[in-house]
Design an enzyme around this catalytic site. Structure first.
Site, short mmCIF file in Angstrom:
data_model
loop_
_atom_site.label_atom_id
_atom_site.label_comp_id
_atom_site.label_asym_id
_atom_site.label_seq_id
_atom_site.Cartn_x
_atom_site.Cartn_y
_atom_site.Cartn_z
N TYR A 95 0.86 -1.18 0.00
CA TYR A 95 0.00 0.00 0.00
C TYR A 95 0.89 1.22 0.00
O TYR A 95 1.90 1.26 0.68
CB TYR A 95 -0.93 0.02 1.22
N ASP A 133 3.26 -5.31 2.66
CA ASP A 133 3.64 -4.10 3.38
C ASP A 133 2.40 -3.23 3.42
O ASP A 133 2.00 -2.65 2.43
CB ASP A 133 4.78 -3.41 2.62
#
Length: 141
Positions: A95, A133
């Site tokens: 993201y 992540d």
């Protein structure tokens, strides 16, 4: 130097017993590197545009399918997602940097709802492994 490091990572993966390896924060583009490692059958890369970080998955077995992104094109501008269908589904996520501000927070919540729907749809068919992540923020005084 970067290609040498990547070549070493790929060589270690090809020699290991691992069947799948997920990477985040990569800047690797499809076709950027050509290595002759027969143990690695598939390399999936999701990168929004040159210079941005993305995700990559290395596999030693050809997947049933590979999906890039989630439903809703507007959501694929923020997060990078590769979903691999094997005996199970594996979703690899990166993201974008989460910044403060009400508008960004509201959009982040909208994106997370869309991503959750993506995972639940996958779960209807088979088990799902999620890695990545997530860029979760913390509150500090």
């Amino acid at each position: 130097v970067l290609e040498l490091v990547l070549a070493k990572i790929l060589w270690i993966f090809s020699m290991s017993r691992c069947r799948h390896f997920s990477l985040q924060e990569t800047k690797l583009q499809a076709g950027q590197i050509d290595l002759d490692l027969p143990a690695i059958i598939s390399i999936g890369i999701m990168l929004r545009k040159k210079g941005y970080s993305g995700v990559a998955d290395l596999l030693k077995k050809e997947p049933i399918s590979v999906t890039y992104g989630i439903e809703g094109e507007q959501h694929n501008k923020e997060g990078r997602v590769i979903t691999l269908e094997l005996k199970i589904s594996i979703s690899n996520l990166l993201y974008s940097k989460f910044t403060a501000g009400r508008a960004r927070l509201e959009y982040r919540m909208e994106w997370e709802d869309a991503f959750r729907a993506h995972l639940l749809k996958l779960k209807e068919k088979k088990s799902v492994i999620l890695c990545g992540d997530f860029k979760c923020s913390t509150y500090r005084k």
